[in-house]
Enzyme design. Structure first.
Site, mmCIF file in Angstrom:
data_model
loop_
_atom_site.group_PDB
_atom_site.id
_atom_site.type_symbol
_atom_site.label_atom_id
_atom_site.label_comp_id
_atom_site.label_asym_id
_atom_site.label_seq_id
_atom_site.Cartn_x
_atom_site.Cartn_y
_atom_site.Cartn_z
ATOM 1 N N LEU A 130 138.728 107.398 18.552
ATOM 2 C CA LEU A 130 139.423 108.154 18.082
ATOM 3 C C LEU A 130 140.522 108.384 19.154
ATOM 4 O O LEU A 130 139.976 107.778 20.303
ATOM 5 C CB LEU A 130 139.519 109.215 17.286
ATOM 6 C CG LEU A 130 138.284 109.305 16.637
ATOM 7 C CD1 LEU A 130 137.611 110.584 16.272
ATOM 8 C CD2 LEU A 130 138.564 109.250 15.626
ATOM 9 N N ASP A 131 141.995 108.016 18.619
ATOM 10 C CA ASP A 131 143.252 108.034 20.020
ATOM 11 C C ASP A 131 143.270 108.973 19.989
ATOM 12 O O ASP A 131 142.599 109.793 19.724
ATOM 13 C CB ASP A 131 144.893 106.856 19.730
ATOM 14 C CG ASP A 131 144.926 107.870 18.366
ATOM 15 O OD1 ASP A 131 145.303 109.094 18.286
ATOM 16 O OD2 ASP A 131 145.372 107.251 17.546
ATOM 17 N N LEU A 132 143.988 109.189 21.719
ATOM 18 C CA LEU A 132 144.394 110.789 21.978
ATOM 19 C C LEU A 132 145.215 111.997 21.156
ATOM 20 O O LEU A 132 144.881 112.592 21.119
ATOM 21 C CB LEU A 132 146.320 109.852 23.188
ATOM 22 C CG LEU A 132 146.163 111.248 23.431
ATOM 23 C CD1 LEU A 132 145.376 111.515 25.158
ATOM 24 C CD2 LEU A 132 147.675 111.104 24.830
#
Length: 292
Positions: A130-132
């Site tokens: 999952l991205d930042l």
């Protein structure tokens, strides 16, 4: 010095006891990268890169090729540290907060999910990323084989997200996402999209997809003229975020794990008898109690 490819092959031949004749009998044991993945060191691909970098030794000698089978009798080290026997396959649900990157090391020095996991967690790997700025359900496992199985496109498990976009979209605006997009030459498979409700200047959607490309939902939504300002993954296949709070970790029961992933009772190390048997029942759980 690292073993050359020819030395690796010769080593296997000796262990196979070929003698002067050739045999079609496969060498005993498993490929070294598979063993490292099963032990929770890294995924198979990452393990292969570690081998090529000379970080892995077998019986005191560095190897440079993953084309080597090893058995329980072989002594394996990574970066000078012994590789322990594989632990039983385990899987955890983790509610990833925003502001953390899903990587073991970040070149920009940002905090990672592994910096924030409970101290008594064993060594684990994330299933996908999952991205930042994304949050929600992230699966963690100590088994590289399970990681690979869950990430394979062929598995095709549906991943659902609650998505907040800025603006007042209409249901028909999302038809391109339902049909599939091509963005900068990259094909995005059809998504399921439901327009749930309007909340002030934002709208809430439920989006389902079976791929895991980098920033896939954000890029697709931007392509049709909207901006995602919150993205929360709520499920990954049969595994649900439920009421898990940000930062919490919950282990999946072994029976559920075995049933959902089709693990073989006879080959899964977790089914080997342990001594004493009671110690399993007394083992402390991490975070919340395992789900039934």
């Amino acid at each position: 010095m690292p073993l050359t490819a020819s030395e690796t092959c010769l080593s296997q031949a000796v262990r196979m006891r070929y003698g002067h004749g050739m045999s079609n009998t496969p060498p005993p044991g498993d490929r070294i990268a598979k063993v490292l993945a099963r032990a929770g060191v890294a995924s198979r691909r990452e393990a292969e890169r570690m081998i090529e970098a000379g970080r892995v030794t077998v019986n005191g000698k560095a190897i440079s090729s993953p084309a080597l089978n090893v058995t329980a009798k072989d002594k394996i080290t990574v970066d000078g540290k012994p590789v322990s026997e594989p632990e039983p396959s385990r899987l955890w649900l983790y509610h990833k907060p925003t502001g953390l990157v899903t990587t073991a090391r970040d070149e920009k020095g940002r905090e990672t999910i592994f910096d924030k996991l409970p101290e008594d967690m064993p060594r684990v790997m994330s299933v996908g990323r999952l991205d930042l700025n994304s949050e929600g359900l992230l699966l963690l496992t100590n088994d590289g084989g399970i990681k690979r199985k869950l990430e394979l496109p062929a598995t095709g498990w549906l991943r659902k997200y609650r998505v907040r976009v800025n603006g007042r979209p209409k249901d028909e605006d999302f038809e391109p996402l339902r049909k599939g997009l091509v963005i900068e030459g990259e094909r995005f498979q059809p998504m399921t999209v439901t327009l749930d409700r309007q909340q002030g200047a934002n709208a809430w959607l439920t989006i389902g997809l079976r791929e895991g490309k980098n920033r896939e939902i954000r890029r697709a939504v931007e392509d049709i003229g909207f901006v995602v300002n919150r993205l929360l993954r709520v499920s990954y296949g049969p595994f649900q975020l439920g009421n898990l709070k940000p930062g919490e970790v919950e282990e999946i029961r072994r029976k559920v794990l075995r049933d959902q992933l089709g693990l073989d009772r006879n080959t899964d190390p977790q089914n080997k008898p342990k001594r004493p048997a009671r110690s399993q029942r007394k083992r402390t759980q991490i975070g919340k109690k395992p789900r039934s």
